[in-house]
Design an enzyme around this catalytic site. Sequence first.
Site, PDB file in Angstrom:
ATOM      1  N   ASN A  37       0.588  -1.140   0.182  1.00  0.00           N
ATOM      2  CA  ASN A  37      -0.057   0.046  -0.050  1.00  0.00           C
ATOM      3  C   ASN A  37       0.816   1.395  -0.024  1.00  0.00           C
ATOM      4  O   ASN A  37       1.626   1.455   0.688  1.00  0.00           O
ATOM      5  CB  ASN A  37      -0.778  -0.073   1.256  1.00  0.00           C
ATOM      6  CG  ASN A  37      -1.948   0.761   1.119  1.00  0.00           C
ATOM      7  OD1 ASN A  37      -2.282   1.508  -0.048  1.00  0.00           O
ATOM      8  ND2 ASN A  37      -2.784   0.964   2.246  1.00  0.00           N
ATOM      9  N   ASP A 209      -7.448  -0.756  17.950  1.00  0.00           N
ATOM     10  CA  ASP A 209      -6.292  -0.479  17.286  1.00  0.00           C
ATOM     11  C   ASP A 209      -5.635   0.945  17.610  1.00  0.00           C
ATOM     12  O   ASP A 209      -6.258   1.831  17.442  1.00  0.00           O
ATOM     13  CB  ASP A 209      -6.271  -0.731  15.646  1.00  0.00           C
ATOM     14  CG  ASP A 209      -4.944  -0.497  15.089  1.00  0.00           C
ATOM     15  OD1 ASP A 209      -3.940  -0.566  15.856  1.00  0.00           O
ATOM     16  OD2 ASP A 209      -5.147  -0.509  13.830  1.00  0.00           O
ATOM     17  N   GLU A 235      -4.294  -3.821  19.862  1.00  0.00           N
ATOM     18  CA  GLU A 235      -3.453  -3.866  18.726  1.00  0.00           C
ATOM     19  C   GLU A 235      -2.258  -2.786  18.520  1.00  0.00           C
ATOM     20  O   GLU A 235      -2.848  -1.682  18.834  1.00  0.00           O
ATOM     21  CB  GLU A 235      -4.347  -3.807  17.399  1.00  0.00           C
ATOM     22  CG  GLU A 235      -3.469  -4.122  16.279  1.00  0.00           C
ATOM     23  CD  GLU A 235      -4.417  -4.161  15.026  1.00  0.00           C
ATOM     24  OE1 GLU A 235      -4.075  -3.997  13.892  1.00  0.00           O
ATOM     25  OE2 GLU A 235      -5.552  -4.222  15.041  1.00  0.00           O
ATOM     26  N   ASP A 315      -6.265  -3.304   1.729  1.00  0.00           N
ATOM     27  CA  ASP A 315      -5.184  -3.004   1.043  1.00  0.00           C
ATOM     28  C   ASP A 315      -4.783  -4.190   0.687  1.00  0.00           C
ATOM     29  O   ASP A 315      -3.466  -4.249  -0.168  1.00  0.00           O
ATOM     30  CB  ASP A 315      -4.230  -2.137   1.774  1.00  0.00           C
ATOM     31  CG  ASP A 315      -3.833  -2.491   3.177  1.00  0.00           C
ATOM     32  OD1 ASP A 315      -4.636  -3.581   3.567  1.00  0.00           O
ATOM     33  OD2 ASP A 315      -2.827  -2.215   3.736  1.00  0.00           O
TER      34      ASP A 315
END
Length: 401
Positions: A37, A209, A235, A315
């Site tokens: 990406n 995250d 995360e 992605d």
Amino acid sequence: MKITDAKVFVCSPGRNFVTLKIYTDEGIYGIGDGTLNGREKSVVSYLEDYCIPCLLGRDPFQIEDIWHYFYKGAYWRRGPVTMSAVAAIDMALWDIKGKALKTPVYNLLGGKSRQGVMVYPHAYGETIEATIENVQKYVDEGYVAVRAQSGIPGLKSTYGVAKGKTYEPAQRGMPTEYEWSTEKYLNFTPKLFQKVRDAIGDDIHLLHDCHHRLTPIEAGRLGKELEPYHLFWLEDTTPAELQESFRLIRKHTTTPLAVGEVFNTVYDYTTLITEQLIDYIRMSILRGGGITSMQKVAALASIYQVRTGFHGASDLSPITMAAALHFNLAVNNFGIQEYMKHPAEANDVFPHAYAFEKGYMYPGDEPGLGVDFNEELAATYPYQRAYLPVNRKEDGTLFDW
């Protein structure tokens, strides 16, 4: 069987993808994903200029030897460009072998260890209320695990929160600049999960995250404050090049930790795994060098009771998603799989056998990976350069995005 040719295709059905197609003298071909990406053309050059000439004439069944040839044989090892190229080759070879033997790839990896692969989607909103509404929408669709992100009061933009209906951080033109305040984030996030739990109860797995934006002690504080809400994982709390930093985080929280979507070899994980500093490995099939490489990573992790939780954002093309599902179905220490739906035009370019049902994904029983590539349709979606955003603190300091 011999490899007779290989070609690289770059298309942009909703976003850019790099696809490798390997042809054989028996009419069987395999496809692999080489998408990096924001740096897609780097992998294209690596494949076309250096790898493909060395593939021609080889036996595609010799997957282990070919993997080492492109990893050890290059001398300059590791790195996202190298490992994405190696992964594209590796996926295509497993696809060929499955097709030649007329069996799905998961059977080549030991067969099924489970019936389905638990997945989680991304729920987000500019406010807590909007995030809760989005979480509930996924729960109503049958998901049993959901990642929750929310806009932060006082910040104009926040990682994981889209302005429109779909989240795609890579943007055409020059990189977008986000703004960031760790203090506002740390004060806000526990409130988000308190209200989400109050709204949906305790039965749904919740994930979050941090996107590498905290120091180890800040990560320890957040993990501790989130303990009452029983997250499935927290995360990428901090940049993990310094693996030892997770020792400090581990001392302060029992919230499970996942890390590594930007990693590309097992050597990024050795301390994290052997000292049991994390609970889930996030490195994807694509970024980790393919199925052949990830078998070794998962085997090491299993000894230390660390499970898989592969990166699976949009992605990565449907080829990587299919490869991950075959792997996840077979490996014993599977944990969960990230799943972001691709736009309709991408699904048309990459028709696939995998499917979602009641919180789980199934790779299907087609030979190989069960994904194809429509070259003619792909050609109608030409490559368009795009960049991931950059991030700055409120005072202008460039920071981790």
